[in-house]
Design a protein around this motif. Structure first.
Motif, PDB file in Angstrom:
ATOM      1  N   ASP A 106       0.829  -1.206   0.000  1.00  0.00           N
ATOM      2  CA  ASP A 106       0.000   0.000   0.000  1.00  0.00           C
ATOM      3  C   ASP A 106       0.865   1.259   0.000  1.00  0.00           C
ATOM      4  N   GLY A 107       2.129   1.133  -0.332  1.00  0.00           N
ATOM      5  CA  GLY A 107       2.959   2.330  -0.480  1.00  0.00           C
ATOM      6  C   GLY A 107       4.326   2.168   0.140  1.00  0.00           C
ATOM      7  N   ALA A 108       5.210   3.076  -0.222  1.00  0.00           N
ATOM      8  CA  ALA A 108       6.603   2.964   0.200  1.00  0.00           C
ATOM      9  C   ALA A 108       6.840   3.443   1.629  1.00  0.00           C
ATOM     10  N   LYS A 109       5.899   4.224   2.165  1.00  0.00           N
ATOM     11  CA  LYS A 109       6.079   4.631   3.559  1.00  0.00           C
ATOM     12  C   LYS A 109       5.936   3.414   4.465  1.00  0.00           C
ATOM     13  N   VAL A 131      17.365  13.778   5.826  1.00  0.00           N
ATOM     14  CA  VAL A 131      16.797  12.458   5.547  1.00  0.00           C
ATOM     15  C   VAL A 131      15.269  12.484   5.607  1.00  0.00           C
ATOM     16  N   TYR A 132      14.659  11.561   4.862  1.00  0.00           N
ATOM     17  CA  TYR A 132      13.218  11.293   4.949  1.00  0.00           C
ATOM     18  C   TYR A 132      12.985  10.687   6.341  1.00  0.00           C
ATOM     19  N   PRO A 133      12.205  11.336   7.186  1.00  0.00           N
ATOM     20  CA  PRO A 133      12.155  10.961   8.614  1.00  0.00           C
ATOM     21  C   PRO A 133      11.693   9.537   8.919  1.00  0.00           C
ATOM     22  N   VAL A 134      11.000   8.891   7.989  1.00  0.00           N
ATOM     23  CA  VAL A 134      10.477   7.543   8.250  1.00  0.00           C
ATOM     24  C   VAL A 134      11.596   6.545   8.593  1.00  0.00           C
ATOM     25  N   TYR A 135      12.732   6.647   7.899  1.00  0.00           N
ATOM     26  CA  TYR A 135      13.835   5.696   8.152  1.00  0.00           C
ATOM     27  C   TYR A 135      14.323   5.833   9.594  1.00  0.00           C
ATOM     28  N   VAL A 136      14.439   7.057  10.031  1.00  0.00           N
ATOM     29  CA  VAL A 136      14.973   7.327  11.370  1.00  0.00           C
ATOM     30  C   VAL A 136      13.970   6.889  12.437  1.00  0.00           C
ATOM     31  N   LEU A 181      19.399   4.707   1.477  1.00  0.00           N
ATOM     32  CA  LEU A 181      19.702   5.700   0.452  1.00  0.00           C
ATOM     33  C   LEU A 181      18.412   5.996  -0.297  1.00  0.00           C
ATOM     34  N   CYS A 182      18.146   7.271  -0.540  1.00  0.00           N
ATOM     35  CA  CYS A 182      16.926   7.668  -1.252  1.00  0.00           C
ATOM     36  C   CYS A 182      17.329   8.519  -2.446  1.00  0.00           C
ATOM     37  N   TYR A 183      17.157   7.960  -3.635  1.00  0.00           N
ATOM     38  CA  TYR A 183      17.547   8.700  -4.849  1.00  0.00           C
ATOM     39  C   TYR A 183      16.590   8.461  -5.989  1.00  0.00           C
ATOM     40  N   ASN A 185      16.591  12.229  -4.318  1.00  0.00           N
ATOM     41  CA  ASN A 185      16.438  12.430  -2.887  1.00  0.00           C
ATOM     42  C   ASN A 185      15.282  13.350  -2.498  1.00  0.00           C
ATOM     43  N   ASN A 186      14.577  12.931  -1.463  1.00  0.00           N
ATOM     44  CA  ASN A 186      13.695  13.814  -0.718  1.00  0.00           C
ATOM     45  C   ASN A 186      14.418  13.999   0.612  1.00  0.00           C
ATOM     46  N   PRO A 187      14.738  15.184   1.051  1.00  0.00           N
ATOM     47  CA  PRO A 187      14.273  16.502   0.599  1.00  0.00           C
ATOM     48  C   PRO A 187      15.167  17.242  -0.399  1.00  0.00           C
ATOM     49  N   ALA A 216      11.459   6.151  -4.800  1.00  0.00           N
ATOM     50  CA  ALA A 216      10.088   6.664  -4.969  1.00  0.00           C
ATOM     51  C   ALA A 216       9.990   7.740  -6.052  1.00  0.00           C
ATOM     52  N   TYR A 217      11.103   8.416  -6.334  1.00  0.00           N
ATOM     53  CA  TYR A 217      11.060   9.514  -7.312  1.00  0.00           C
ATOM     54  C   TYR A 217      11.719   9.154  -8.633  1.00  0.00           C
ATOM     55  N   GLU A 218      11.875   7.868  -8.872  1.00  0.00           N
ATOM     56  CA  GLU A 218      12.537   7.355 -10.083  1.00  0.00           C
ATOM     57  C   GLU A 218      11.962   7.966 -11.363  1.00  0.00           C
ATOM     58  N   ARG A 244       9.699   1.122  -4.295  1.00  0.00           N
ATOM     59  CA  ARG A 244       9.106   1.987  -5.316  1.00  0.00           C
ATOM     60  C   ARG A 244       7.675   2.336  -4.897  1.00  0.00           C
ATOM     61  N   SER A 245       7.173   3.394  -5.505  1.00  0.00           N
ATOM     62  CA  SER A 245       5.829   3.837  -5.141  1.00  0.00           C
ATOM     63  C   SER A 245       5.161   4.470  -6.349  1.00  0.00           C
ATOM     64  N   TYR A 246       3.854   4.313  -6.466  1.00  0.00           N
ATOM     65  CA  TYR A 246       3.123   4.991  -7.533  1.00  0.00           C
ATOM     66  C   TYR A 246       2.640   6.373  -7.080  1.00  0.00           C
ATOM     67  N   SER A 247       2.969   6.745  -5.843  1.00  0.00           N
ATOM     68  CA  SER A 247       2.464   8.011  -5.292  1.00  0.00           C
ATOM     69  C   SER A 247       2.933   9.211  -6.089  1.00  0.00           C
ATOM     70  N   LYS A 248       4.245   9.330  -6.277  1.00  0.00           N
ATOM     71  CA  LYS A 248       4.770  10.499  -6.973  1.00  0.00           C
ATOM     72  C   LYS A 248       4.810  10.228  -8.478  1.00  0.00           C
ATOM     73  N   VAL A 255      -4.642   6.906  -3.535  1.00  0.00           N
ATOM     74  CA  VAL A 255      -5.071   5.553  -3.953  1.00  0.00           C
ATOM     75  C   VAL A 255      -4.364   4.484  -3.119  1.00  0.00           C
ATOM     76  N   ARG A 256      -3.045   4.655  -2.951  1.00  0.00           N
ATOM     77  CA  ARG A 256      -2.150   3.779  -2.183  1.00  0.00           C
ATOM     78  C   ARG A 256      -1.739   2.517  -2.949  1.00  0.00           C
ATOM     79  N   CYS A 257      -0.559   2.550  -3.484  1.00  0.00           N
ATOM     80  CA  CYS A 257       0.038   1.349  -4.058  1.00  0.00           C
ATOM     81  C   CYS A 257       1.532   1.581  -4.293  1.00  0.00           C
ATOM     82  N   PRO A 344      11.321  16.341  -7.976  1.00  0.00           N
ATOM     83  CA  PRO A 344      10.348  17.427  -7.812  1.00  0.00           C
ATOM     84  C   PRO A 344      10.664  18.363  -6.636  1.00  0.00           C
ATOM     85  N   TYR A 345      11.882  18.318  -6.125  1.00  0.00           N
ATOM     86  CA  TYR A 345      12.239  19.172  -4.990  1.00  0.00           C
ATOM     87  C   TYR A 345      13.411  20.088  -5.300  1.00  0.00           C
ATOM     88  N   LEU A 346      13.315  21.313  -4.787  1.00  0.00           N
ATOM     89  CA  LEU A 346      14.424  22.262  -4.861  1.00  0.00           C
ATOM     90  C   LEU A 346      14.953  22.447  -3.446  1.00  0.00           C
TER      91      LEU A 346
HETATM   92  C1  LIG Z   1       6.556  10.193  -0.835  1.00  0.00           C
HETATM   93  C2  LIG Z   1       7.663   9.296  -0.477  1.00  0.00           C
HETATM   94  C3  LIG Z   1       7.489   7.920  -0.448  1.00  0.00           C
HETATM   95  C4  LIG Z   1       6.215   7.293  -0.910  1.00  0.00           C
HETATM   96  O1  LIG Z   1       5.321   7.096   0.064  1.00  0.00           O
HETATM   97  P1  LIG Z   1       3.960   6.319  -0.218  1.00  0.00           P
HETATM   98  O2  LIG Z   1       3.705   5.664   1.082  1.00  0.00           O
HETATM   99  O3  LIG Z   1       4.202   5.333  -1.309  1.00  0.00           O
HETATM  100  O4  LIG Z   1       2.946   7.342  -0.580  1.00  0.00           O
HETATM  101  C5  LIG Z   1       8.558   7.100  -0.124  1.00  0.00           C
HETATM  102  N1  LIG Z   1       9.758   7.632   0.156  1.00  0.00           N
HETATM  103  C6  LIG Z   1       9.970   8.943   0.097  1.00  0.00           C
HETATM  104  C7  LIG Z   1      11.325   9.462   0.353  1.00  0.00           C
HETATM  105  C8  LIG Z   1       8.929   9.822  -0.192  1.00  0.00           C
HETATM  106  O5  LIG Z   1       9.148  11.135  -0.214  1.00  0.00           O
END
Ligand SMILES: *Cc1c(COP(=O)(O)O)cnc(C)c1O
Length: 408
Positions: A106-109, A131-136, A181-183, A185-187, A216-218, A244-248, A255-257, A344-346
């Motif tokens: 249901d998503g990469a988060k 860093v994307y805070p979820v990993y931490v 590693l997130c590439y 990269n967000n942020p 996720a931003y491939e 990977r994620s279909y979100s971005k 939708v979530r996938c 999509p980030y500056l």
């Molecule tokens: C938005 C984002 C995701 C994707 O999250 P979803 O749960 O698929 O919506 C994953 N990793 C990073 C770094 C993101 O910014």
């Protein structure tokens, strides 16, 4: 006696977006007219493309008839989607991934947050900073982060990314077990070239390190020297999990996938045993997850049709033009802007090294524009702000006009 997971008590409050919202709300009350523009939140705004909508409508119709009704799906995801991923996301890049190595979610988060379930509590974890805070936070919840000491965790290894190293994390000098590693990269909106990613893969192969690769931003990559998947790098299947994620990619934030790839070759030596992570994750998912909805998966599969691919590309290109437009406007003001070309980030350096929250306040008060203070993503984010490119074109035209009038 009931005991809770004490690790949760060590977590600092998640103040970043709440603080942004409350500051904006307070300022809104001072204004006669609400003309605040948000370039802060990382959510998409363009509607789903028609190929996806049609596929989801037809999936709903399937559920309405007993002959085509679906209940629980396969825990790993429907074969039609896993095969489409293998055939479209990997095969054309010369990467052989089989449907069995793919897990729909249901998503990469959820996936990046849950993957730690299969790791021991003693693993030493490294993250880039910012860093994307979820990993931490997910590692902190599992007890792998140690204690929070004001701006960082005692047991995590931080890999600072700053202007001097071109925002490319250096290999750590301490011994680690896992690195996220997130590439793109967000942020930061920055990328790793093939050579830079090769260095990480070789390091992981030489030192028995597991790479958690969040791609996720491939879909935003256009530079031919930037790999779309870590599996484009030789040897990586032995050391990397890819998210990977279909979100971005396709506006699936609601939708979530998404999906995870765990190659069959990925083995970890643990207590004298050779453990296959694919099997471990399958066991974890089949216990705790009952699959992404049939409707979401049908919608995701439509992204791989010719029509879907073209429509998704148009939306990505729209966001990329927003990024280019804003980047140009900021550079004209004399600001240093990073990222935004394959993402999509500056990532914008604050003028004169102003603290990121001060620059946030300045932009809010003087231009009625909301950004995200870099300090919210880690200690090395101080002195930067993040802008997203996910808004409407009109928003960026208006924002650029306001920024030009500022005196910085
Ligand atoms: C938005 C984002 C995701 C994707 O999250 P979803 O749960 O698929 O919506 C994953 N990793 C990073 C770094 C993101 O910014």
């Amino acid at each position: 006696m009931i005991q809770i997971n004490d690790n949760y008590l060590k977590l600092p409050g998640s103040y970043l977006f709440a603080s942004i919202a409350s500051k904006a709300e307070a300022f809104r009350k001072e204004l006669d007219k609400d003309d605040i523009i948000s370039l802060g939140i990382g959510d998409v705004t363009r509607p789903l493309c028609s190929a996806v909508i049609d596929a989801m409508h037809s999936a709903v119709d399937d559920l309405s008839r007993s002959e085509t009704f679906r209940g629980y799906g396969p825990e790993q995801g429907y074969a039609f989607l896993r095969q489409a991923i293998a055939d479209n996301d990997y095969a054309p890049r010369g990467v052989k991934i089989s449907a069995d190595e793919i897990f729909i979610s249901d998503g990469a988060k959820s996936d990046t947050g849950n993957i730690g379930d299969i790791l021991g509590a003693g693993c030493k974890v490294a993250v880039t900073d910012p860093v994307y805070p979820v990993y931490v936070d997910s590692n902190a919840m599992a007890g792998r982060a140690g204690d929070y000491e004001g701006s960082s965790w005692s047991n995590l290894v931080y890999l600072p990314c700053h202007e001097e190293n071109g925002f490319v994390p250096q290999l750590p000098s301490e011994i680690i077990d896992v690195v996220y590693l997130c590439y793109p990269n967000n942020p930061m909106g920055t990328v790793l070239t093939r050579k830079q990613l090769e260095k990480w893969v070789n390091y992981a192969l030489d030192n028995d390190i597991l790479i958690m690769y969040d791609a996720a931003y491939e879909a935003f990559i256009t530079d031919p020297d930037v790999p779309h998947s870590i599996y484009e790098i030789e040897g990586s299947k032995k050391v990397a999990i890819e998210f990977r994620s279909y979100s971005k990619t396709a506006g699936f934030t609601g939708v979530r996938c998404g999906f995870v790839v765990i190659p069959d070759e990925l083995r970890i030596k643990s207590k004298g045993r050779d453990v296959r992570l694919n099997a471990l994750w399958k066991r974890r998912q089949s216990t705790k997850f009952n699959g992404a909805s049939y409707i979401s998966q049908k919608g995701a599969a439509a992204i791989y049709t010719e029509e879907g691919r073209r429509q998704v590309r148009e939306t990505i290109s729209y966001y990329k033009q927003n990024a280019a437009y804003l980047k140009h406007a900021l550079e004209e003001m004399g600001l240093k802007v990073f990222g935004g070309e394959n993402a999509p980030y500056l990532w914008v350096a604050t003028p004169g090294g102003m603290p990121s929250w001060d620059f946030f306040d300045f932009l809010l008060r003087q231009a009625h524009i909301i950004c995200t203070p870099g300090a919210g993503f880690g200690p090395s984010g101080e002195g930067f702000i993040r802008f997203t490119a996910f808004g409407s074109r009109e928003t960026y035209i208006e924002a650029a006009g306001r920024l030009k009038k500022l005196n910085i």
